[in-house]
Design a protein around this motif. Structure first.
Motif, PDB file in Angstrom:
ATOM      1  N   HIS A 127      79.150  16.929  83.108  1.00 50.32           N
ATOM      2  CA  HIS A 127      79.287  15.919  82.064  1.00 50.32           C
ATOM      3  C   HIS A 127      80.755  15.772  81.662  1.00 50.32           C
ATOM      4  O   HIS A 127      81.539  16.703  81.781  1.00 50.32           O
ATOM      5  CB  HIS A 127      78.464  16.303  80.833  1.00 50.32           C
ATOM      6  N   GLU A 128      81.087  14.589  81.149  1.00 53.72           N
ATOM      7  CA  GLU A 128      82.446  14.338  80.698  1.00 53.72           C
ATOM      8  C   GLU A 128      82.756  15.074  79.397  1.00 53.72           C
ATOM      9  O   GLU A 128      83.873  15.482  79.159  1.00 53.72           O
ATOM     10  CB  GLU A 128      82.673  12.837  80.517  1.00 53.72           C
ATOM     11  N   ASP A 129      81.738  15.202  78.528  1.00 49.69           N
ATOM     12  CA  ASP A 129      81.933  15.934  77.278  1.00 49.69           C
ATOM     13  C   ASP A 129      80.585  16.426  76.776  1.00 49.69           C
ATOM     14  O   ASP A 129      79.602  16.442  77.532  1.00 49.69           O
ATOM     15  CB  ASP A 129      82.638  15.069  76.227  1.00 49.69           C
ATOM     16  N   ALA A 130      80.547  16.827  75.512  1.00 45.09           N
ATOM     17  CA  ALA A 130      79.395  17.569  74.994  1.00 45.09           C
ATOM     18  C   ALA A 130      78.217  16.700  74.554  1.00 45.09           C
ATOM     19  O   ALA A 130      77.189  17.243  74.150  1.00 45.09           O
ATOM     20  CB  ALA A 130      79.836  18.439  73.815  1.00 45.09           C
ATOM     21  N   MET A 154      86.957  14.603  69.620  1.00 46.63           N
ATOM     22  CA  MET A 154      87.065  13.152  69.556  1.00 46.63           C
ATOM     23  C   MET A 154      86.066  12.463  70.477  1.00 46.63           C
ATOM     24  O   MET A 154      85.445  11.466  70.103  1.00 46.63           O
ATOM     25  CB  MET A 154      88.488  12.719  69.911  1.00 46.63           C
ATOM     26  N   ALA A 155      85.889  12.994  71.694  1.00 50.21           N
ATOM     27  CA  ALA A 155      84.955  12.384  72.637  1.00 50.21           C
ATOM     28  C   ALA A 155      83.519  12.473  72.121  1.00 50.21           C
ATOM     29  O   ALA A 155      82.751  11.506  72.206  1.00 50.21           O
ATOM     30  CB  ALA A 155      85.069  13.060  73.996  1.00 50.21           C
ATOM     31  N   ALA A 156      83.150  13.634  71.572  1.00 47.85           N
ATOM     32  CA  ALA A 156      81.804  13.793  71.021  1.00 47.85           C
ATOM     33  C   ALA A 156      81.601  12.887  69.814  1.00 47.85           C
ATOM     34  O   ALA A 156      80.527  12.280  69.648  1.00 47.85           O
ATOM     35  CB  ALA A 156      81.565  15.251  70.635  1.00 47.85           C
ATOM     36  N   GLY A 157      82.624  12.785  68.959  1.00 43.96           N
ATOM     37  CA  GLY A 157      82.520  11.900  67.805  1.00 43.96           C
ATOM     38  C   GLY A 157      82.340  10.453  68.220  1.00 43.96           C
ATOM     39  O   GLY A 157      81.506   9.730  67.660  1.00 43.96           O
ATOM     40  N   GLU A 158      83.116  10.002  69.220  1.00 48.69           N
ATOM     41  CA  GLU A 158      82.980   8.638  69.717  1.00 48.69           C
ATOM     42  C   GLU A 158      81.592   8.404  70.295  1.00 48.69           C
ATOM     43  O   GLU A 158      81.008   7.328  70.146  1.00 48.69           O
ATOM     44  CB  GLU A 158      84.043   8.359  70.782  1.00 48.69           C
ATOM     45  N   ALA A 159      81.047   9.415  70.974  1.00 47.75           N
ATOM     46  CA  ALA A 159      79.718   9.284  71.569  1.00 47.75           C
ATOM     47  C   ALA A 159      78.646   9.111  70.491  1.00 47.75           C
ATOM     48  O   ALA A 159      77.753   8.264  70.613  1.00 47.75           O
ATOM     49  CB  ALA A 159      79.411  10.499  72.438  1.00 47.75           C
ATOM     50  N   ILE A 160      78.721   9.909  69.434  1.00 46.75           N
ATOM     51  CA  ILE A 160      77.750   9.807  68.350  1.00 46.75           C
ATOM     52  C   ILE A 160      77.861   8.442  67.671  1.00 46.75           C
ATOM     53  O   ILE A 160      76.850   7.761  67.414  1.00 46.75           O
ATOM     54  CB  ILE A 160      77.960  10.933  67.314  1.00 46.75           C
ATOM     55  N   VAL A 161      79.088   8.015  67.373  1.00 44.95           N
ATOM     56  CA  VAL A 161      79.292   6.726  66.720  1.00 44.95           C
ATOM     57  C   VAL A 161      78.792   5.590  67.614  1.00 44.95           C
ATOM     58  O   VAL A 161      78.128   4.649  67.148  1.00 44.95           O
ATOM     59  CB  VAL A 161      80.781   6.525  66.366  1.00 44.95           C
ATOM     60  N   GLN A 217      86.573   6.080  76.228  1.00 46.15           N
ATOM     61  CA  GLN A 217      87.521   7.113  76.644  1.00 46.15           C
ATOM     62  C   GLN A 217      88.427   7.483  75.466  1.00 46.15           C
ATOM     63  O   GLN A 217      88.784   6.633  74.657  1.00 46.15           O
ATOM     64  CB  GLN A 217      88.370   6.608  77.807  1.00 46.15           C
ATOM     65  N   VAL A 218      88.777   8.757  75.381  1.00 40.72           N
ATOM     66  CA  VAL A 218      89.667   9.219  74.315  1.00 40.72           C
ATOM     67  C   VAL A 218      90.864   9.936  74.936  1.00 40.72           C
ATOM     68  O   VAL A 218      90.853  10.265  76.125  1.00 40.72           O
ATOM     69  CB  VAL A 218      88.934  10.168  73.337  1.00 40.72           C
ATOM     70  N   ALA A 219      91.863  10.170  74.120  1.00 40.90           N
ATOM     71  CA  ALA A 219      93.052  10.887  74.595  1.00 40.90           C
ATOM     72  C   ALA A 219      92.682  12.320  74.973  1.00 40.90           C
ATOM     73  O   ALA A 219      91.935  12.992  74.265  1.00 40.90           O
ATOM     74  CB  ALA A 219      94.119  10.890  73.515  1.00 40.90           C
ATOM     75  N   VAL A 220      93.185  12.757  76.107  1.00 43.42           N
ATOM     76  CA  VAL A 220      92.938  14.128  76.565  1.00 43.42           C
ATOM     77  C   VAL A 220      94.065  15.032  76.066  1.00 43.42           C
ATOM     78  O   VAL A 220      95.242  14.748  76.297  1.00 43.42           O
ATOM     79  CB  VAL A 220      92.854  14.186  78.104  1.00 43.42           C
TER      80      VAL A 220
END
Length: 307
Positions: free
Chosen positions: A106-109, A138-145, A79-82
């Motif tokens: 979906h929650e994000d992209a 940020m959410a997409a970046g966290e998902a990729i990582v 989860q990231v800051a909204v």
């Protein structure tokens, strides 16, 4: 009077009442103008039968058609800051997120899953353009990582299906920070000796192209896909020159060495399987090969034969 009220009037009302039909029952091909029945398009892998135009494919369907039997484990994502910047333009950023989540479910992209491809363990991520243009936040970046780190921990290859308009402006510098973060995660995967294949779909632009989307060991692109950092119109306005025909399209990129191969969607799964088995040193012939969940129907070939 009773017969008129119970029979005649309802029939007249039904003739005058406009019937509601689904918005996506018929889909128009952007290239040829051909109208395609939604079920026929889906059966053909979201490729227009006559023109061969590759429409955007739903993110979940990407994963289902990639993994054996359509079965995969969706990875839990951090989860990231909204709305960390409390951003607002025509509407609040939080409202835009709600709308996108309602539209896509979906929650994000980014969706990330792990499963097997012809028996080979695999981790894959799909970028959903329908969620705010597949923008990188940020959410997409966290998902990729998370996907890359999971692949490294599990010792599996990683396949990314990229589709994006670039960084998410509503998150400002926090969005741009995802470019070096994902680049570091890709480097760690490669240092572990694990394959990283990128499938570029239409469109892949902006900060995504400037980071993890162009760092693959092999770059596959779907026919006709637009891939680049800035769009052709912006480039023309900047340099004040007319760009070559097909500039930044898949065929132009292949001719100029920016990508490794163009693969039609119907051939994508077996191509990925073959490449990954070669890169991992496994023999695809001895791997289990269950049928994919929904093999695309050769609609175009049948229609051409009929004609």
């Amino acid at each position: 009077m009773n017969w008129i009220n119970t029979v005649v009037r309802p029939k007249i009302r039904s003739l005058l009442t406009k019937r509601e039909t689904p918005d996506n029952l018929w889909i128009k091909c952007p290239e040829s103008g051909e109208m395609v029945f939604h079920r026929d398009l889906e059966a053909n892998g979201w490729v227009v039968p006559r023109s061969g135009y590759h429409m955007r494919m739903p993110a979940k369907k990407r994963l289902e058609t990639l993994f054996d039997g359509g079965r995969y484990e969706a990875l839990p994502l951090p989860q990231v800051a909204v709305d960390p910047l409390k951003f607002r333009d025509e509407k609040r950023y939080t409202d835009r997120l709600k709308d996108a989540r309602t539209k896509t479910g979906h929650e994000d992209a980014i969706l990330v899953g792990r499963g097997t491809l012809d028996g080979l363990p695999l981790t894959a991520a799909v970028q959903d353009f329908e969620f705010m243009g597949g923008s990188l936040g940020m959410a997409a970046g966290e998902a990729i990582v998370t996907g890359l780190d999971t692949a490294r921990t599990d010792g599996t290859p990683f396949v990314l299906f990229a589709a994006s308009g670039g960084a998410r402006m509503q998150e400002g510098i926090l969005s741009l920070m995802q470019m070096p973060r994902t680049t570091v995660a890709v480097s760690a995967l490669k240092e572990a000796g694990l394959p990283y294949i990128v499938v570029l779909t239409n469109p892949t632009t902006g900060g995504v192209t400037a980071s993890y989307a162009m760092l693959g060991d092999i770059h596959i692109v779907e026919p006709g896909a637009l891939v680049g950092f800035a769009g052709p119109r912006v480039i023309e306005q900047t340099i004040r020159e007319k760009l070559p025909d097909g500039f930044q399209r898949a065929e132009y990129l292949l001719a100029h060495g920016m990508v490794d191969m163009i693969v039609p969607r119907q051939e994508l799964r077996p191509t990925l399987s073959r490449l990954l088995h070669i890169l991992t040193g496994r023999d695809a012939a001895v791997a289990s090969t269950p049928e994919p969940v929904a093999a695309p129907a050769p609609v175009a070939d049948e229609r051409r034969a009929a004609e």
